[in-house]
Scaffold this motif. Structure first.
Motif, short mmCIF file in Angstrom:
data_model
loop_
_atom_site.label_atom_id
_atom_site.label_comp_id
_atom_site.label_asym_id
_atom_site.label_seq_id
_atom_site.Cartn_x
_atom_site.Cartn_y
_atom_site.Cartn_z
N ASN A 117 -27.63 -18.61 49.58
CA ASN A 117 -27.55 -17.14 49.64
C ASN A 117 -28.70 -16.56 48.83
OD1 ASN A 117 -26.89 -14.45 49.73
ND2 ASN A 117 -24.75 -14.73 49.15
N ILE A 118 -29.78 -16.25 49.49
CA ILE A 118 -30.98 -15.77 48.80
C ILE A 118 -30.72 -14.45 48.07
CG2 ILE A 118 -33.38 -15.05 49.15
CD1 ILE A 118 -33.54 -16.95 51.48
N GLY A 119 -29.80 -13.66 48.56
CA GLY A 119 -29.53 -12.36 47.94
C GLY A 119 -28.97 -12.45 46.54
N ASP A 120 -28.49 -13.61 46.13
CA ASP A 120 -27.90 -13.78 44.81
C ASP A 120 -28.92 -14.25 43.76
OD1 ASP A 120 -25.45 -12.98 45.68
OD2 ASP A 120 -24.70 -15.00 46.06
N SER A 121 -30.19 -14.23 44.09
CA SER A 121 -31.23 -14.69 43.16
C SER A 121 -31.25 -13.81 41.91
CB SER A 121 -32.60 -14.67 43.84
OG SER A 121 -32.63 -15.53 44.94
N LYS A 122 -31.56 -14.44 40.77
CA LYS A 122 -31.65 -13.72 39.50
C LYS A 122 -32.95 -14.09 38.81
CE LYS A 122 -26.68 -13.39 38.53
NZ LYS A 122 -25.61 -13.71 37.55
N THR A 123 -33.59 -13.10 38.20
CA THR A 123 -34.79 -13.32 37.42
C THR A 123 -34.57 -12.75 36.02
OG1 THR A 123 -36.21 -13.18 39.37
CG2 THR A 123 -37.26 -12.90 37.24
N ILE A 124 -34.75 -13.58 35.02
CA ILE A 124 -34.47 -13.18 33.64
C ILE A 124 -35.72 -13.35 32.79
CG2 ILE A 124 -33.06 -13.64 31.59
CD1 ILE A 124 -30.91 -14.75 33.46
N LEU A 125 -36.02 -12.34 31.99
CA LEU A 125 -37.15 -12.38 31.07
C LEU A 125 -36.64 -12.42 29.64
CD1 LEU A 125 -39.44 -9.64 32.70
CD2 LEU A 125 -39.51 -12.11 33.07
N ASP A 126 -37.18 -13.34 28.85
CA ASP A 126 -36.83 -13.45 27.43
C ASP A 126 -38.11 -13.37 26.60
OD1 ASP A 126 -33.83 -14.32 27.03
OD2 ASP A 126 -34.57 -15.42 28.77
N GLY A 127 -38.02 -12.68 25.47
CA GLY A 127 -39.16 -12.62 24.57
C GLY A 127 -38.69 -12.61 23.13
N THR A 128 -39.37 -13.38 22.27
CA THR A 128 -39.04 -13.43 20.85
C THR A 128 -40.31 -13.24 20.03
OG1 THR A 128 -37.21 -14.98 21.23
CG2 THR A 128 -38.04 -14.79 18.99
N LEU A 129 -40.32 -12.19 19.22
CA LEU A 129 -41.45 -11.91 18.34
C LEU A 129 -41.11 -12.42 16.95
CD1 LEU A 129 -44.23 -10.59 17.96
CD2 LEU A 129 -43.04 -8.43 17.43
N VAL A 130 -41.88 -13.39 16.46
CA VAL A 130 -41.61 -14.04 15.18
C VAL A 130 -42.50 -13.40 14.10
CG1 VAL A 130 -41.55 -16.21 13.91
CG2 VAL A 130 -41.07 -16.18 16.37
N PHE A 131 -41.88 -12.64 13.20
CA PHE A 131 -42.64 -12.01 12.12
C PHE A 131 -42.98 -13.02 11.03
CE2 PHE A 131 -40.31 -8.50 14.08
CZ PHE A 131 -41.34 -7.60 14.29
N ASN A 132 -41.98 -13.83 10.67
CA ASN A 132 -42.17 -14.91 9.70
C ASN A 132 -41.00 -15.88 9.87
OD1 ASN A 132 -39.96 -13.70 8.15
ND2 ASN A 132 -41.49 -12.25 7.39
#
Length: 238
Positions: A117-132
């Motif tokens: 079922n192509i309509g159920d596709s999911k795209t997730i973006l994650d980002g982590t900014l490391v200060f220290n």
């Protein structure tokens, strides 16, 4: 190094379920130069005769990408002669790191695509900014969902970690506090504002003795009996 990991868990009977639930799984990892090949299965793969349900295959290049393939059993309407049908899910994940104001920003792009079922596709973006080493900020967003989860992590003295997070779609806060005790043991408490659920967890990770986790969750809204769960895993080098 090639390795086998075996995992088992148990959730005792409660008000919602009269019978305790046993879970388990196993995975095998092979190193092939710069790549890792991994195969895993859950208890659903071997309980009630062998099946493909819960079987997963993956190829990984650490800190670069992961390609995965998973099989799960589809829910079907009751029939006189039970018919087993499966769904096949393909996923790929890419990781990268860039500099923002001389600070590392770790990025992750994940796409899950059910082949049935192509309509159920999911795209997730994650980002982590490391200060220290003690402070970082992360964000998680599923494209098209209008939802974004933001989390701040602060490590005090290398032992205590405070992690407040905010869900922009549900407009709710969550809080997690954990502390290292007795070397490799961790005691953790969580609170979810939307569901009004308090969680407690005791876990340990050891390369020699394996790992275990004992957890409990309590709904403060309906004051039902807490849900308890315990799981343990062992790792074997081959």
């Amino acid at each position: 190094m090639n390795a086998i990991s075996v995992k088992a868990g148990y959730e005792p009977a409660n008000k919602e379920s009269n019978n305790g639930r046993v879970s388990g799984g196993a995975s095998v990892t092979f190193n092939a130069g710069d790549f890792k090949l991994r195969a895993s299965m859950t208890d659903a793969t071997v309980v009630n005769a062998s099946s493909l349900n819960g079987l997963a295959l993956a190829i990984e290049k650490p800190d670069s990408f992961i390609l995965g393939y998973k099989v799960s059993e589809k829910e079907s309407k009751p029939q006189k002669v039970p018919l087993i049908s499966y769904s096949f899910d393909f996923s790929f994940q890419f990781m990268n790191s860039i500099k923002v104001m001389e600070k590392p920003l770790n990025l992750k792009y994940t796409h899950n695509k059910p082949l049935h079922n192509i309509g159920d596709s999911k795209t997730i973006l994650d980002g982590t900014l490391v200060f220290n080493s003690a402070n970082n900020v992360s964000a998680n967003h599923e494209l098209g969902s209008g939802d974004c989860k933001l989390k701040y992590s602060y490590v005090h003295g290398g032992l205590t970690t405070l992690e407040p997070s905010y869900d922009t779609k549900n407009k709710s806060w969550d809080l997690a506090v954990s502390r290292k005790v007795y070397g490799d043991h961790v005691c953790k408490a969580t609170y979810q504002m939307k569901s009004n659920v308090l969680g407690l967890e005791w876990s340990s990770t050891s390369k020699l003795d394996g790992s275990f986790k004992v957890s409990a969750s309590l709904s403060l809204a309906d004051k039902t009996l807490p849900k308890l769960a315990a799981e343990s895993s062992l790792n074997f080098d081959i």
